[in-house]
Structures are given as structure tokens and as C-alpha cells.
Scaffold this motif. Sequence first.
Motif, PDB file in Angstrom:
ATOM      1  N   SER A   2      -6.459 -10.367  70.308  1.00  0.00           N
ATOM      2  CA  SER A   2      -6.600  -9.438  71.434  1.00  0.00           C
ATOM      3  C   SER A   2      -7.941  -8.708  71.420  1.00  0.00           C
ATOM      4  O   SER A   2      -8.416  -8.269  72.470  1.00  0.00           O
ATOM      5  N   ARG A   3      -8.532  -8.566  70.245  1.00  0.00           N
ATOM      6  CA  ARG A   3      -9.799  -7.825  70.136  1.00  0.00           C
ATOM      7  C   ARG A   3     -10.846  -8.388  71.086  1.00  0.00           C
ATOM      8  O   ARG A   3     -10.993  -9.588  71.215  1.00  0.00           O
ATOM      9  N   GLY A   4     -11.551  -7.468  71.726  1.00  0.00           N
ATOM     10  CA  GLY A   4     -12.622  -7.855  72.618  1.00  0.00           C
ATOM     11  C   GLY A   4     -12.180  -8.135  74.041  1.00  0.00           C
ATOM     12  O   GLY A   4     -12.994  -8.431  74.899  1.00  0.00           O
ATOM     13  N   SER A   5     -10.888  -8.011  74.304  1.00  0.00           N
ATOM     14  CA  SER A   5     -10.385  -8.340  75.639  1.00  0.00           C
ATOM     15  C   SER A   5      -9.953  -7.118  76.443  1.00  0.00           C
ATOM     16  O   SER A   5      -9.489  -7.255  77.559  1.00  0.00           O
ATOM     17  N   GLY A   6     -10.121  -5.923  75.878  1.00  0.00           N
ATOM     18  CA  GLY A   6      -9.606  -4.736  76.550  1.00  0.00           C
ATOM     19  C   GLY A   6     -10.677  -3.850  77.153  1.00  0.00           C
ATOM     20  O   GLY A   6     -11.812  -3.795  76.683  1.00  0.00           O
ATOM     21  N   TYR A   7     -10.287  -3.161  78.189  1.00  0.00           N
ATOM     22  CA  TYR A   7     -11.160  -2.215  78.866  1.00  0.00           C
ATOM     23  C   TYR A   7     -11.564  -1.076  77.932  1.00  0.00           C
ATOM     24  O   TYR A   7     -12.715  -0.671  77.892  1.00  0.00           O
ATOM     25  N   GLY A   8     -10.603  -0.556  77.191  1.00  0.00           N
ATOM     26  CA  GLY A   8     -10.846   0.602  76.345  1.00  0.00           C
ATOM     27  C   GLY A   8     -11.878   0.369  75.258  1.00  0.00           C
ATOM     28  O   GLY A   8     -12.569   1.298  74.833  1.00  0.00           O
ATOM     29  N   GLU A   9     -12.003  -0.858  74.792  1.00  0.00           N
ATOM     30  CA  GLU A   9     -12.978  -1.154  73.744  1.00  0.00           C
ATOM     31  C   GLU A   9     -14.407  -0.939  74.228  1.00  0.00           C
ATOM     32  O   GLU A   9     -15.312  -0.712  73.433  1.00  0.00           O
ATOM     33  N   ALA A  10     -14.614  -1.012  75.541  1.00  0.00           N
ATOM     34  CA  ALA A  10     -15.951  -0.847  76.122  1.00  0.00           C
ATOM     35  C   ALA A  10     -16.262   0.607  76.482  1.00  0.00           C
ATOM     36  O   ALA A  10     -17.382   0.908  76.887  1.00  0.00           O
ATOM     37  N   VAL A  11     -15.284   1.501  76.345  1.00  0.00           N
ATOM     38  CA  VAL A  11     -15.482   2.896  76.703  1.00  0.00           C
ATOM     39  C   VAL A  11     -15.819   3.691  75.437  1.00  0.00           C
ATOM     40  O   VAL A  11     -14.980   3.828  74.534  1.00  0.00           O
ATOM     41  N   ARG A  40     -12.398   5.005  70.880  1.00  0.00           N
ATOM     42  CA  ARG A  40     -12.010   4.356  69.616  1.00  0.00           C
ATOM     43  C   ARG A  40     -10.814   3.435  69.814  1.00  0.00           C
ATOM     44  O   ARG A  40      -9.932   3.328  68.961  1.00  0.00           O
ATOM     45  N   ALA A  41     -10.744   2.777  70.967  1.00  0.00           N
ATOM     46  CA  ALA A  41      -9.584   1.960  71.323  1.00  0.00           C
ATOM     47  C   ALA A  41      -9.394   0.785  70.375  1.00  0.00           C
ATOM     48  O   ALA A  41     -10.355   0.228  69.847  1.00  0.00           O
ATOM     49  N   ARG A  42      -8.144   0.445  70.192  1.00  0.00           N
ATOM     50  CA  ARG A  42      -7.777  -0.740  69.414  1.00  0.00           C
ATOM     51  C   ARG A  42      -6.435  -1.251  69.907  1.00  0.00           C
ATOM     52  O   ARG A  42      -5.720  -0.578  70.640  1.00  0.00           O
ATOM     53  N   TRP A  43      -6.112  -2.470  69.502  1.00  0.00           N
ATOM     54  CA  TRP A  43      -4.884  -3.149  69.929  1.00  0.00           C
ATOM     55  C   TRP A  43      -3.771  -2.955  68.906  1.00  0.00           C
ATOM     56  O   TRP A  43      -4.022  -2.936  67.700  1.00  0.00           O
ATOM     57  N   PHE A  44      -2.543  -2.866  69.417  1.00  0.00           N
ATOM     58  CA  PHE A  44      -1.326  -2.798  68.616  1.00  0.00           C
ATOM     59  C   PHE A  44      -0.369  -3.831  69.207  1.00  0.00           C
ATOM     60  O   PHE A  44      -0.176  -3.870  70.425  1.00  0.00           O
ATOM     61  N   CYS A  45       0.201  -4.682  68.360  1.00  0.00           N
ATOM     62  CA  CYS A  45       1.053  -5.765  68.851  1.00  0.00           C
ATOM     63  C   CYS A  45       2.365  -5.827  68.081  1.00  0.00           C
ATOM     64  O   CYS A  45       2.431  -5.475  66.901  1.00  0.00           O
ATOM     65  N   ARG A  46       3.388  -6.307  68.768  1.00  0.00           N
ATOM     66  CA  ARG A  46       4.667  -6.587  68.114  1.00  0.00           C
ATOM     67  C   ARG A  46       5.229  -7.876  68.675  1.00  0.00           C
ATOM     68  O   ARG A  46       4.891  -8.298  69.776  1.00  0.00           O
ATOM     69  N   ALA A  47       6.081  -8.480  67.894  1.00  0.00           N
ATOM     70  CA  ALA A  47       6.724  -9.730  68.288  1.00  0.00           C
ATOM     71  C   ALA A  47       8.219  -9.620  68.010  1.00  0.00           C
ATOM     72  O   ALA A  47       8.629  -8.967  67.050  1.00  0.00           O
ATOM     73  N   GLU A  48       9.005 -10.243  68.873  1.00  0.00           N
ATOM     74  CA  GLU A  48      10.457 -10.353  68.681  1.00  0.00           C
ATOM     75  C   GLU A  48      10.803 -11.832  68.686  1.00  0.00           C
ATOM     76  O   GLU A  48      10.305 -12.583  69.531  1.00  0.00           O
ATOM     77  N   PRO A  49      11.668 -12.266  67.770  1.00  0.00           N
ATOM     78  CA  PRO A  49      11.982 -13.691  67.695  1.00  0.00           C
ATOM     79  C   PRO A  49      12.895 -14.154  68.836  1.00  0.00           C
ATOM     80  O   PRO A  49      13.836 -13.470  69.211  1.00  0.00           O
ATOM     81  N   LEU A  50      12.568 -15.311  69.372  1.00  0.00           N
ATOM     82  CA  LEU A  50      13.452 -15.997  70.324  1.00  0.00           C
ATOM     83  C   LEU A  50      14.129 -17.161  69.620  1.00  0.00           C
ATOM     84  O   LEU A  50      15.302 -17.418  69.823  1.00  0.00           O
ATOM     85  N   ASP A  51      13.347 -17.876  68.819  1.00  0.00           N
ATOM     86  CA  ASP A  51      13.882 -18.922  67.956  1.00  0.00           C
ATOM     87  C   ASP A  51      12.934 -19.069  66.769  1.00  0.00           C
ATOM     88  O   ASP A  51      11.769 -18.700  66.838  1.00  0.00           O
ATOM     89  N   LEU A  52      13.470 -19.548  65.677  1.00  0.00           N
ATOM     90  CA  LEU A  52      12.691 -19.636  64.452  1.00  0.00           C
ATOM     91  C   LEU A  52      13.262 -20.756  63.612  1.00  0.00           C
ATOM     92  O   LEU A  52      14.474 -20.829  63.417  1.00  0.00           O
ATOM     93  N   GLY A  53      12.404 -21.636  63.139  1.00  0.00           N
ATOM     94  CA  GLY A  53      12.878 -22.729  62.307  1.00  0.00           C
ATOM     95  C   GLY A  53      11.772 -23.264  61.424  1.00  0.00           C
ATOM     96  O   GLY A  53      10.591 -23.115  61.716  1.00  0.00           O
ATOM     97  N   GLU A  54      12.180 -23.888  60.322  1.00  0.00           N
ATOM     98  CA  GLU A  54      11.235 -24.470  59.377  1.00  0.00           C
ATOM     99  C   GLU A  54      11.584 -25.934  59.210  1.00  0.00           C
ATOM    100  O   GLU A  54      12.745 -26.288  59.009  1.00  0.00           O
ATOM    101  N   ASP A  55      10.563 -26.812  59.321  1.00  0.00           N
ATOM    102  CA  ASP A  55      10.829 -28.241  59.167  1.00  0.00           C
ATOM    103  C   ASP A  55      10.737 -28.627  57.694  1.00  0.00           C
ATOM    104  O   ASP A  55      10.458 -27.788  56.834  1.00  0.00           O
ATOM    105  N   GLY A  56      10.984 -29.872  57.395  1.00  0.00           N
ATOM    106  CA  GLY A  56      10.992 -30.357  56.021  1.00  0.00           C
ATOM    107  C   GLY A  56       9.647 -30.270  55.323  1.00  0.00           C
ATOM    108  O   GLY A  56       9.569 -30.288  54.098  1.00  0.00           O
TER     109      GLY A  56
END
Length: 181
Positions: free
Chosen positions: A50-59, A63-79
Amino acid sequence: MRSVGRWATGLGAGAVLMATGAWVLWPAGVDARLWGEVRPVIENRLVADSRGSGYGEAVAGLRARWFCRAEPLDLGEDGDGVVRAGVNTLCMEYGVRAGALVECGGSRYPQVLRLERAADGGYRVVSREEPPDGDGYAEWIEDHFGFSARSGADGPMSSTALETAARAHFGLPADARVADC
């Protein structure tokens, strides 16, 4: 990045952050141990991308920065030890001005990430896919998620935990108001 304004925000039914001390309910089939290992890696990658893609970073002075979160929809591990994580993501850009948290931008959409074990035993993201804007969005969701995950792919996500993290990062009081950039 997509604007968060096109999506409703609110407390998602899929998960409640463990940091809040609340009960956590993941979609069926999500291994909580594996999610606990890959989640920070995914969220760090989202912030880095996300860095470098926000309006606030140019102001200057925000001292703008990005904060992100993720929630699982599905999750699996292959062999071969490759983890496929279908996730809802919310990234918000915050800065600070006159004692207020300033919201400068954001995005919310589902993604698919693939992760592999790194030499240090942790995980690293090896690929990240996101749906196209506009035409093709629904088809991409259909192609990348199963039925139960598709039903949660456009679910709301709350920015409350991100606001809390941003306030802490900027040294603001927990009740500092949120203003527009």
C-alpha cells in the motif's frame, strides 16, 4: 487501490480480532493455528504494497502511513507446504493533525495469497491476486472462492481495530476523534 467508500464498513460476521479479547469465529475449515502464523505475514505484505499509493503520504506534516488487516475466507495447505489464503482485506491510510486521527484513504476487497515456508521457519508471500475493478469482479470471485467463502467475500469489515492501532502509533488518546484528510 479501491476506495473504501464503495464498501459498507461495520463489524464483520466472519471474525472478531483476538486482540480485543473477544471470541473468534472463523469460517468452517480455517485452521486457527495456521491462520495465526500467516496472518501477520499477510498484513505486513498488505501494508508494504500500500505504501506510496495514498494521498496522505504526499501531505507534509501528516506523517501518514497505512494500517491493514485481513480476515480469512478460506485457508489451506497443500502437500508441498504452500498455503493458499483467501482473505478479505481492509487497508486504511491514517495521519495525524491537530490532535486528531486523519483518515486519508482506504481500500477493501478480497484477495488470494500464496505463502511458502521461509528459511527462518516463518512464512513469506510468494503471490498475491486481487479482483479487477468493474467488469470481471464477480467472475473473479466465482473463480477464486468456493460457495461458503464467496458468501463472505463482500462482507463488511470494521476499521475500529485499525483506528485503535493508528491512535497508538501516533501517540493519540484512545478517544481521539477521526477526521477526513
